[in-house]
Design an enzyme around this catalytic site. Structure first.
Site, mmCIF file in Angstrom:
data_model
loop_
_atom_site.group_PDB
_atom_site.id
_atom_site.type_symbol
_atom_site.label_atom_id
_atom_site.label_comp_id
_atom_site.label_asym_id
_atom_site.label_seq_id
_atom_site.Cartn_x
_atom_site.Cartn_y
_atom_site.Cartn_z
ATOM 1 N N ARG A 81 -0.520 2.294 -6.611
ATOM 2 C CA ARG A 81 -0.005 1.089 -7.270
ATOM 3 C C ARG A 81 0.843 1.451 -8.495
ATOM 4 N NH1 ARG A 81 -2.780 -3.547 -10.206
ATOM 5 N NH2 ARG A 81 -1.329 -5.281 -9.907
ATOM 6 N N HIS A 85 4.658 0.164 -9.077
ATOM 7 C CA HIS A 85 5.100 -0.536 -10.289
ATOM 8 C C HIS A 85 6.173 0.264 -11.023
ATOM 9 C CE1 HIS A 85 1.915 -3.860 -10.962
ATOM 10 N NE2 HIS A 85 2.011 -3.593 -9.680
ATOM 11 N N GLY A 91 13.604 1.587 -11.553
ATOM 12 C CA GLY A 91 13.565 2.761 -10.684
ATOM 13 C C GLY A 91 12.387 3.676 -10.937
ATOM 14 N N ASP A 93 11.180 6.214 -12.496
ATOM 15 C CA ASP A 93 11.580 7.056 -13.627
ATOM 16 C C ASP A 93 10.447 7.251 -14.612
ATOM 17 O OD1 ASP A 93 11.343 4.553 -14.692
ATOM 18 O OD2 ASP A 93 13.177 4.648 -15.892
ATOM 19 N N SER A 95 8.877 5.142 -16.192
ATOM 20 C CA SER A 95 8.895 4.201 -17.319
ATOM 21 C C SER A 95 7.534 3.520 -17.462
ATOM 22 C CB SER A 95 9.994 3.153 -17.131
ATOM 23 O OG SER A 95 9.909 2.558 -15.854
ATOM 24 N N ASN A 113 0.694 -5.833 -14.923
ATOM 25 C CA ASN A 113 0.055 -4.507 -14.878
ATOM 26 C C ASN A 113 -1.407 -4.715 -14.542
ATOM 27 O OD1 ASN A 113 -1.898 -4.735 -16.903
ATOM 28 N ND2 ASN A 113 -0.728 -3.673 -18.437
ATOM 29 N N PRO A 182 6.923 -8.247 -7.963
ATOM 30 C CA PRO A 182 6.587 -9.453 -7.198
ATOM 31 C C PRO A 182 5.263 -10.039 -7.694
ATOM 32 C CG PRO A 182 6.129 -7.471 -5.909
ATOM 33 C CD PRO A 182 6.776 -7.012 -7.179
ATOM 34 N N HIS A 212 -2.018 -2.797 0.835
ATOM 35 C CA HIS A 212 -3.192 -3.608 0.496
ATOM 36 C C HIS A 212 -4.352 -3.374 1.461
ATOM 37 C CE1 HIS A 212 -0.538 -6.503 -2.061
ATOM 38 N NE2 HIS A 212 -0.756 -5.348 -2.643
ATOM 39 N N THR A 213 -4.253 -2.361 2.271
ATOM 40 C CA THR A 213 -5.399 -1.920 3.057
ATOM 41 C C THR A 213 -6.326 -1.064 2.203
ATOM 42 O OG1 THR A 213 -6.094 -0.563 4.929
ATOM 43 C CG2 THR A 213 -4.066 0.059 3.882
ATOM 44 N N ASP A 264 -9.385 -4.998 1.831
ATOM 45 C CA ASP A 264 -9.716 -4.715 3.230
ATOM 46 C C ASP A 264 -11.197 -4.317 3.239
ATOM 47 O OD1 ASP A 264 -10.179 -3.639 5.723
ATOM 48 O OD2 ASP A 264 -8.706 -2.026 5.547
HETATM 49 C C1 HEM Z 1 4.792 -7.371 -1.659
HETATM 50 C C2 HEM Z 1 4.559 -7.665 -2.916
HETATM 51 C C3 HEM Z 1 3.285 -7.285 -3.613
HETATM 52 C C4 HEM Z 1 2.537 -8.116 -4.382
HETATM 53 C C5 HEM Z 1 2.835 -9.576 -4.690
HETATM 54 C C6 HEM Z 1 1.401 -7.362 -4.835
HETATM 55 C C7 HEM Z 1 0.400 -7.851 -5.653
HETATM 56 C C8 HEM Z 1 -0.781 -7.220 -5.920
HETATM 57 C C9 HEM Z 1 -1.868 -7.784 -6.662
HETATM 58 C C10 HEM Z 1 -1.864 -9.156 -7.292
HETATM 59 C C11 HEM Z 1 -2.883 -6.883 -6.656
HETATM 60 C C12 HEM Z 1 -4.267 -7.045 -7.276
HETATM 61 C C13 HEM Z 1 -4.215 -6.841 -8.768
HETATM 62 C C14 HEM Z 1 -5.515 -7.266 -9.358
HETATM 63 O O1 HEM Z 1 -5.825 -8.459 -9.254
HETATM 64 O O2 HEM Z 1 -6.215 -6.413 -9.914
HETATM 65 C C15 HEM Z 1 -2.433 -5.728 -5.928
HETATM 66 C C16 HEM Z 1 -3.177 -4.602 -5.721
HETATM 67 C C17 HEM Z 1 -2.683 -3.471 -5.139
HETATM 68 N N1 HEM Z 1 -1.392 -3.277 -4.698
HETATM 69 FE FE1 HEM Z 1 0.016 -4.692 -4.453
HETATM 70 N N2 HEM Z 1 1.486 -6.087 -4.351
HETATM 71 C C18 HEM Z 1 2.622 -5.992 -3.604
HETATM 72 C C19 HEM Z 1 3.101 -4.855 -2.989
HETATM 73 C C20 HEM Z 1 2.507 -3.620 -3.097
HETATM 74 C C21 HEM Z 1 3.130 -2.385 -2.726
HETATM 75 C C22 HEM Z 1 4.552 -2.242 -2.203
HETATM 76 C C23 HEM Z 1 2.209 -1.414 -2.952
HETATM 77 C C24 HEM Z 1 2.339 0.082 -2.760
HETATM 78 C C25 HEM Z 1 3.134 0.648 -1.881
HETATM 79 C C26 HEM Z 1 1.021 -2.044 -3.453
HETATM 80 C C27 HEM Z 1 -0.163 -1.399 -3.743
HETATM 81 C C28 HEM Z 1 -1.291 -2.012 -4.226
HETATM 82 C C29 HEM Z 1 -2.579 -1.345 -4.329
HETATM 83 C C30 HEM Z 1 -2.890 0.059 -3.862
HETATM 84 C C31 HEM Z 1 -3.452 -2.264 -4.927
HETATM 85 C C32 HEM Z 1 -4.927 -2.008 -5.291
HETATM 86 C C33 HEM Z 1 -5.008 -1.403 -6.670
HETATM 87 C C34 HEM Z 1 -6.410 -0.984 -7.096
HETATM 88 O O3 HEM Z 1 -7.353 -1.008 -6.303
HETATM 89 O O4 HEM Z 1 -6.560 -0.583 -8.271
HETATM 90 N N3 HEM Z 1 1.245 -3.388 -3.546
HETATM 91 N N4 HEM Z 1 -1.143 -5.954 -5.493
HETATM 92 C C1 LIG Z 2 -2.226 -4.037 -19.377
HETATM 93 O O1 LIG Z 2 -2.000 -5.206 -20.112
HETATM 94 C C2 LIG Z 2 -3.133 -5.663 -20.813
HETATM 95 C C3 LIG Z 2 -2.757 -7.008 -21.432
HETATM 96 O O2 LIG Z 2 -1.499 -6.991 -22.036
HETATM 97 C C4 LIG Z 2 -3.571 -4.616 -21.836
HETATM 98 O O3 LIG Z 2 -4.719 -5.045 -22.520
HETATM 99 C C5 LIG Z 2 -3.869 -3.308 -21.095
HETATM 100 O O4 LIG Z 2 -4.184 -2.304 -22.026
HETATM 101 C C6 LIG Z 2 -2.669 -2.903 -20.273
HETATM 102 N N1 LIG Z 2 -2.980 -1.713 -19.489
HETATM 103 C C7 LIG Z 2 -2.469 -0.539 -19.777
HETATM 104 C C8 LIG Z 2 -2.856 0.555 -18.846
HETATM 105 O O5 LIG Z 2 -1.706 -0.336 -20.682
#
Ligand code: HEM
Ligand SMILES: *[C@@H]1O[C@H](CO)[C@@H](O)[C@H](O)[C@H]1NC(C)=O
Ligand SMILES: *[C@@H]1O[C@H](CO)[C@@H](O)[C@H](O)[C@H]1NC(C)=O
Ligand SMILES: *[C@@H]1O[C@H](CO)[C@@H](O)[C@H](O)[C@H]1NC(C)=O
Length: 344
Positions: A81, A85, A91, A93, A95, A113, A182, A212-213, A264
């Site tokens: 993730r 991001h 890009g 980079d 950042s 984030n 997104p 998201h698997t 998942d």
């Molecule tokens: C298509 C648009 C996408 C949206 C709207 C989206 C949104 C999100 C959101 C809302 C979460 C949960 C965050 C939380 O509530 O803690 C999440 C988790 C995650 N996303 Fe996405 N995502 C997208 C695409 C992607 C892509 C392209 C990747 C990587 C190639 C990705 C990888 C992940 C992973 C691995 C998690 C789990 C993170 C964890 O367990 O710490 N996502 N995503």
């Molecule tokens: C993500 O944002 C929250 C709220 O702005 C902040 O408290 C948190 O420290 C940030 N996470 C990182 C890894 O910087």
């Protein structure tokens, strides 16, 4: 003469196997796997960029990543993730790794984030890599390689190629993250447009959503679908109602900000094609997941990626595409000494 003959034979075998390997049914797909086969990265990146300047870099990064993921299997999702991001905002980079310098918040402080974790592993890798080859390996490449290696750990082999040679950027702003990432509430049109603005097409959108698997989500990312979807106290009708009721039990109102759940549930630690099986059963967690069924073309790709082989292939191609978004190469950018701050 003989060697020339064998070389030509070899070349034609490559071409034939590249064509035979294609099991997709549209031309676009054929072109994509062909360029993958020839090993051309996009955006000026190359295979094993550090082979001369830091030959041990890639194995060092893999070893440190693997020793960390051995202790904490959740790292795969976290580092993947971070890479996503990073690439979507200015890009790939690095950042996303920069701390803020003044009053203005940096990228990682953005609301989207939400719960990014795993930064300490990148720091550990950077420290070791700097000892081996000071000032050579970019933070952006470390992010890309570590994401691949953590996710690959359960398989014992690399699940996609990472082309290298990225350089690090010098700007990181919360305001950019808000615009370029997104949202889990986005519809298909918005997602498609956002991905297109990064040079990614519908194939990439669908395949990459398969990330998201693995990993977890907080309730706030989807709770609206359960309790007040259209402002009438209703559930999103596109969600499987039994699944929706289960989610309500895990995420009751008022929302507990600390609760997380697996996206998942059967296998949230390994990359597999389950995400697409869940989607077709209306058990995608986010509006943005369910949105992939609302367009005829993307719904078709969702069905194609329901089995492992097509999924792994498509995911590998799209990870290479994502890893090349607006990369800095050559003399652009810099090789940061410390991933948290730009060089003086
Ligand atoms: C298509 C648009 C996408 C949206 C709207 C989206 C949104 C999100 C959101 C809302 C979460 C949960 C965050 C939380 O509530 O803690 C999440 C988790 C995650 N996303 Fe996405 N995502 C997208 C695409 C992607 C892509 C392209 C990747 C990587 C190639 C990705 C990888 C992940 C992973 C691995 C998690 C789990 C993170 C964890 O367990 O710490 N996502 N995503
Ligand atoms: C993500 O944002 C929250 C709220 O702005 C902040 O408290 C948190 O420290 C940030 N996470 C990182 C890894 O910087
Ligand atoms: C998708 O979302 C955008 C932005 O919120 C909105 O302008 C557009 O009308 C929506 N499209 C559909 C088809 O609902
Ligand atoms: C549901 O949404 C409507 C419209 O946005 C709002 O007026 C109402 O207070 C919400 N109900 C709950 C329980 O949040």
């Amino acid at each position: 003469m003989r060697s020339q003959f064998f070389f030509l034979l070899f070349l034609s075998l490559i071409v034939v196997s590249a064509i035979v390997d294609v099991d997709g049914d549209d031309d676009d797909d054929e072109e994509r796997s062909f360029s993958l086969f020839l090993g051309k990265g996009r955006g000026g990146l190359e295979r094993n960029f550090y082979r001369i300047s830091c030959p041990k870099a890639e194995s060092l990064i893999r070893d440190i990543t693997w020793s960390n993921v051995r202790n904490d299997a959740n790292l795969g999702a976290r580092l993947l993730r971070i890479h996503f991001h990073d690439c979507f905002v200015k890009g790939c980079d690095a950042s996303i790794l920069l701390d803020r310098t003044g009053d203005e918040k940096s990228e990682k402080e953005a609301r989207s984030n939400l719960s990014l974790k795993g930064f300490e592993v990148i720091d550990e890798i950077k420290t070791e890599v700097e000892k081996e080859c000071p000032g050579v390996v970019s933070c952006a490449d470390i992010v890309a390689l570590a994401a691949r290696d953590t996710v690959s750990y359960p398989f014992g082999r690399s699940m996609w190629d990472v082309f290298t040679g990225r350089r690090d950027g010098r700007i990181s702003l919360e305001s950019l993250a808000t615009v370029h990432l997104p949202s889990s509430f986005d519809n298909f049109t918005s997602l498609q447009q956002l991905f297109a603005s990064k040079g990614l097409d519908i194939n990439d959108l669908v395949a990459l959503s398969g990330a998201h698997t693995i990993g977890v989500s907080h309730c706030a990312s989807f709770s609206k679908r359960l309790f007040n979807f259209s402002g009438k106290g209703d559930m999103d009708p596109s969600m499987d109602p039994i699944y929706g009721e289960q989610l309500k039990k895990i995420c009751p109102i008022p929302t507990n900000g600390a609760t997380t759940l697996e996206m998942d549930p059967q296998s949230s630690l390994t990359l597999d094609s389950d995400y697409f099986n869940l989607l077709t059963k209306n058990k995608g967690l986010f509006i943005s997941d369910a949105a992939l069924l609302t367009d005829r073309r993307s719904a078709r790709i969702v069905r194609q990626l329901q089995s492992p082989r097509p999924f792994f292939r498509a995911f590998a191609i799209s990870m290479i595409n994502m890893g090349a978004i607006e990369v800095l190469t050559g003399t652009n950018g810099e090789i940061r000494k410390n991933c948290h701050v730009v060089n003086p």
